[in-house]
Write a protein that holds these residues in place. Structure first.
Motif, short mmCIF file in Angstrom:
data_model
loop_
_atom_site.label_atom_id
_atom_site.label_comp_id
_atom_site.label_asym_id
_atom_site.label_seq_id
_atom_site.Cartn_x
_atom_site.Cartn_y
_atom_site.Cartn_z
N PRO A 235 0.82 -1.21 0.00
CA PRO A 235 0.00 0.00 0.00
C PRO A 235 0.85 1.26 0.00
O PRO A 235 1.85 1.35 0.72
CB PRO A 235 -0.81 -0.13 1.30
CG PRO A 235 -0.85 -1.59 1.57
CD PRO A 235 0.47 -2.13 1.10
N ALA A 236 0.47 2.24 -0.81
CA ALA A 236 1.22 3.49 -0.91
C ALA A 236 1.32 4.19 0.43
O ALA A 236 2.31 4.88 0.71
CB ALA A 236 0.55 4.40 -1.94
N SER A 241 7.88 8.77 3.49
CA SER A 241 8.91 9.53 2.78
C SER A 241 9.99 8.62 2.20
O SER A 241 10.98 9.11 1.65
CB SER A 241 9.56 10.54 3.72
OG SER A 241 10.20 9.87 4.80
N ALA A 242 9.81 7.30 2.31
CA ALA A 242 10.81 6.37 1.79
C ALA A 242 10.90 6.48 0.28
O ALA A 242 9.88 6.61 -0.41
CB ALA A 242 10.47 4.94 2.19
N PRO A 243 12.11 6.42 -0.29
CA PRO A 243 12.26 6.59 -1.74
C PRO A 243 11.82 5.39 -2.56
O PRO A 243 11.50 5.53 -3.73
CB PRO A 243 13.75 6.84 -1.91
CG PRO A 243 14.38 6.18 -0.73
CD PRO A 243 13.41 6.34 0.39
N PHE A 247 7.56 -4.02 -3.13
CA PHE A 247 6.69 -5.08 -3.62
C PHE A 247 6.94 -6.36 -2.83
O PHE A 247 8.10 -6.71 -2.56
CB PHE A 247 6.96 -5.37 -5.10
CG PHE A 247 6.83 -4.18 -6.00
CD1 PHE A 247 5.64 -3.93 -6.67
CD2 PHE A 247 7.90 -3.30 -6.18
CE1 PHE A 247 5.51 -2.84 -7.51
CE2 PHE A 247 7.78 -2.19 -7.02
CZ PHE A 247 6.58 -1.96 -7.68
N LEU A 248 5.87 -7.05 -2.47
CA LEU A 248 6.02 -8.40 -1.93
C LEU A 248 6.48 -9.31 -3.06
O LEU A 248 6.00 -9.20 -4.19
CB LEU A 248 4.70 -8.91 -1.36
CG LEU A 248 4.17 -8.23 -0.09
CD1 LEU A 248 2.77 -8.76 0.23
CD2 LEU A 248 5.11 -8.45 1.08
#
Length: 340
Positions: A235-236, A241-243, A247-248
């Motif tokens: 989920p977004a 703030s992580a760049p 994805f699992l």
């Protein structure tokens, strides 16, 4: 470049005019490196900073302390290659002693990590990112101009053994070089419990030879990984703030991240600022200007004076890095001098 006017009274904290607040400080502790990666610098290396121009440990700790007291909660040590700073363990210990204590991370090429991983962990380092673009020995030697893949592998294992987890691997996919083996690199990382992050190649090379048309995009990376793995976007809202968009992999729990710095920049959520080894504050990796702290520091400036300079630099931060703009100009300093 014309700076926007500074308000007469700026809000507290490292705030810019678009409401972003810097919480993450990237500190380049040296511009030197023991690899010569083809996409970063020429084979003969670069003119290194004279020792007299670099901040001492005491100066660096004082400046970092000013940042921390004004809201920075994470300090990431970078380079060049940060392990080439002889006092790196002592520097980590000094940062860990600050109040409030920030989280401490490091980005390294891993070549010298095996011998100091435990010492860094004991001093207070929380985790590491290791730059590794390929696990093919021949390709590694071609890319870095050094036959040191075995040392990097040993460094990664030592980091896990020392508890510097999660250990993350940063990789740049390059067309015609390693783009056909991205799935193999992910598989290698999954087997060893490392978290892989692919990063789009950015215009930060010393040669200024970067060409967007040659860049492997995030979408291309994802498509190539999807040929072997099922990737499920997280989920977004979890990104913050992580760049990296994460994805699992095959349903999880393992993940892979893709940092689309060029094609899908995350500037709107950026909470980063930078301090170079020679005492310059940069509000963006791609900034064309910087604010000198070394001179006022050595001239006797107090912490409040340094803080005012830092806040002023942050207030001037642009809305975005502008790589796609027609008037974009690559920074004069290469990545090795700015810090990753």
């Amino acid at each position: 470049m014309t700076h926007p006017p500074l308000p007469l009274v700026r809000p507290g904290g490292l705030v810019d005019q678009f409401g972003r607040v810097a919480r993450d400080l990237r500190v380049s502790v040296t511009d030197r490196c023991n690899l010569r990666c083809t996409y970063c610098m020429p084979a003969e290396g670069l003119p290194w900073l004279p020792k007299a121009e670099m901040l001492t440990d005491e100066e660096m700790l004082r400046v970092i302390g000013v940042f921390v007291r004004d809201g920075v909660t994470q300090v990431r040590l970078t380079g060049g290659e940060p392990l080439l700073r002889r006092s790196i363990v002592e520097l980590v210990a000094g940062i860990a002693a600050l109040a409030p204590r920030p989280r401490i991370a490091m980005t390294t090429n891993g070549v010298g990590l095996a011998r100091v991983a435990q010492g860094l962990a004991d001093a207070g380092l929380d985790r590491v990112n290791v730059s590794l673009d390929t696990i093919d020995a021949e390709t590694f030697t071609h890319l870095t101009r050094r036959d040191r893949l075995g040392d990097v592998e040993a460094g990664l294992k030592a980091a896990v053994d020392a508890g510097l987890t999660p250990v993350k691997v940063n990789a740049v996919a390059m067309r015609g070089v390693n783009d056909d083996t991205v799935s193999e690199l992910l598989g290698w990382c999954l087997e060893r419990g490392y978290e892989l992050r692919f990063i789009e190649q950015m215009p930060l090379d010393a040669q200024h030879a970067w060409d967007r048309r040659d860049m492997i995009t995030a979408e291309e990376i994802r498509a190539r990984l999807a040929e072997r793995y099922t990737l499920t976007p997280l989920p977004a809202a979890e990104r913050g703030s992580a760049p990296a968009e994460r994805f699992l992999v095959d349903g999880g729990p393992a993940t892979v991240g893709i940092i689309a710095s060029v094609t899908a920049p995350f500037c709107a959520a950026c909470d980063r600022t930078r301090l170079t080894a020679d005492g310059q504050v940069r509000n963006c990796l791609f900034s064309r200007t910087e604010t000198d702290l070394r001179t006022p520091l050595r001239d006797g400036a107090g912490d409040d004076e340094l803080l005012d300079l830092i806040r002023g630099e942050m207030w001037r931060k642009r809305r975005g890095h502008g790589i796609g703009d027609p008037d974009f100009v690559q920074p004069d300093r290469p990545m090795s001098a700015i810090g990753g």
